[in-house]
Design an enzyme around this catalytic site. Structure first.
Site, mmCIF file in Angstrom:
data_model
loop_
_atom_site.group_PDB
_atom_site.id
_atom_site.type_symbol
_atom_site.label_atom_id
_atom_site.label_comp_id
_atom_site.label_asym_id
_atom_site.label_seq_id
_atom_site.Cartn_x
_atom_site.Cartn_y
_atom_site.Cartn_z
ATOM 1 N N ALA A 237 50.574 29.338 9.890
ATOM 2 C CA ALA A 237 49.358 28.603 9.515
ATOM 3 C C ALA A 237 48.240 29.484 8.948
ATOM 4 O O ALA A 237 47.132 28.998 8.716
ATOM 5 C CB ALA A 237 48.806 27.759 10.667
ATOM 6 N N ALA A 238 48.539 30.757 8.680
ATOM 7 C CA ALA A 238 47.508 31.613 8.060
ATOM 8 C C ALA A 238 47.168 31.056 6.671
ATOM 9 O O ALA A 238 45.989 30.932 6.309
ATOM 10 C CB ALA A 238 47.999 33.053 7.961
ATOM 11 N N GLY A 239 48.190 30.717 5.899
ATOM 12 C CA GLY A 239 47.958 30.157 4.557
ATOM 13 C C GLY A 239 47.209 28.832 4.632
ATOM 14 O O GLY A 239 46.339 28.546 3.789
ATOM 15 N N ASP A 240 47.527 28.027 5.632
ATOM 16 C CA ASP A 240 46.838 26.728 5.787
ATOM 17 C C ASP A 240 45.368 26.946 6.139
ATOM 18 O O ASP A 240 44.481 26.235 5.652
ATOM 19 C CB ASP A 240 47.513 25.906 6.900
ATOM 20 C CG ASP A 240 48.969 25.620 6.573
ATOM 21 O OD1 ASP A 240 49.285 25.492 5.371
ATOM 22 O OD2 ASP A 240 49.783 25.540 7.513
HETATM 23 O O1 RIB Z 1 52.354 26.411 7.405
HETATM 24 C C1 RIB Z 1 52.804 26.347 8.723
HETATM 25 C C2 RIB Z 1 53.418 25.006 9.011
HETATM 26 O O2 RIB Z 1 54.576 24.844 8.226
HETATM 27 C C3 RIB Z 1 53.884 24.820 10.426
HETATM 28 O O3 RIB Z 1 52.867 24.324 11.247
HETATM 29 C C4 RIB Z 1 55.078 23.906 10.289
HETATM 30 O O4 RIB Z 1 54.874 22.636 10.820
HETATM 31 C C5 RIB Z 1 55.388 23.849 8.803
HETATM 32 O O5 RIB Z 1 54.979 22.677 8.265
#
Ligand code: RIB
Length: 294
Positions: A237-240
């Site tokens: 989730a770093a990119g998110d």
């Molecule tokens: O970017 C990370 C996410 O990718 C995770 O939370 C997982 O659910 C996938 O969708």
């Protein structure tokens, strides 16, 4: 005044195990530290944008099961408007099996209900959106529905950001509707195989470079911005988090590189904690971290 951030995307539950290495064919490998966490690229970006100070609305689909119910209540608790998250019957909620090796992750995804997102969901979601609001999306939902969202958002005069993750070249024909595309290095290599992204896309491009920071190409000029070293626990989730933070500052009218620096600092902090949504920092921690950087 800050604009509203509309995020269309995936909602998953992550099942995470740490492992000393990736298991080989036929091998049973003992891992450790199993935990479940709320995840999904869309939901992670929505949580990041909300914790980092944005006004966030999300559109997506969950299944009629416990994972779906829990994901929905958690997004609601984060202050995200979930009016346009639909519960689809007869399909499981999205689930990701994540193996973490030395802080890096490998993800196996069953899209489940995320595959049910349709054009009507997008139309209802964007009905109240205004010119200048932010539209942010990724590729864990059907690619043509995501593309439809990009087109509708652009027609409404929104600022349109695509995080093409996971990479799918089916999205290329929708690039003209994007103001900004934000892939990581792997996604960029896939999408730019024939130079389509760097030579034919007229909008801005930010490539996230992991521990090397990010590069930003705008009006033909590329600038690479490093990030501060941190002790990496888990990069999930770093990119998110980067995209969520970037969207918040774009909604506040910040200049692109400044917005990306904020996203980058938030992403660095996310790497120091484990899990997807549990790792996303709040705004005050990011501002403190950025102050220390100077
Ligand atoms: O970017 C990370 C996410 O990718 C995770 O939370 C997982 O659910 C996938 O969708």
């Amino acid at each position: 005044m800050s604009k509203t951030i509309y995020i269309a995307g995936s909602i998953n539950t992550d099942l995470v195990i740490r492992a000393p290495y990736m298991p080989q064919k036929g091998e049973t490998l003992k891992g450790s530290g199993f935990f479940t966490a709320h995840g999904g690229k869309g939901a992670n970006q929505a949580v990041a944008a909300a914790r980092l100070g944005g006004t966030v609305r999300m559109c997506g689909c969950v299944g009629a099961d416990l994972f779906g119910e829990q994901a929905l209540s958690s997004l609601r608790r984060e202050g995200i408007d979930v009016t346009h998250i639909r519960t689809a019957e007869g399909v499981p909620s999205g689930t990701a099996v994540i193996v973490v090796v030395d802080g890096d992750n490998r993800i196996l995804l069953d899209s489940g209900a995320n595959a049910c997102l349709c054009a009507q969901d997008i139309d209802a979601f964007l009905a109240e959106a205004e010119a200048g609001d932010i539209f942010l999306t990724q590729l864990e939902n059907p690619v043509d529905v995501v593309g439809y969202g990009l087109k509708r958002a652009k027609e409404k005069g929104m600022y349109v950001i695509l995080n093409p993750a996971p990479a799918d070249r089916g999205i290329e024909k929708y690039f003209p509707y994007c103001d900004l595309v934000v892939p990581n290095e792997t996604e960029y290599a896939i999408l730019d195989e024939d130079g389509a992204l760097s030579s034919r896309f007229g909008g801005d491009l930010i490539v996230t470079l992991g521990e090397k920071g990010f590069s930003c190409t705008s009006a033909g000029k590329t600038r690479t911005v490093p990030c501060r070293k941190v002790d990496v626990v888990d990069t999930t989730a770093a990119g998110d988090t980067f995209c969520g933070g970037l969207a918040v500052l774009c909604a506040e009218g910040a200049e692109l590189v400044r917005a990306a620096k904020f996203g980058s600092a938030a992403a660095s902090l996310a790497c120091t904690r484990q899990g997807a949504q549990p790792s996303v920092p709040v705004r005050s921690s990011v501002l403190e971290f950025m102050k220390e950087e100077r």
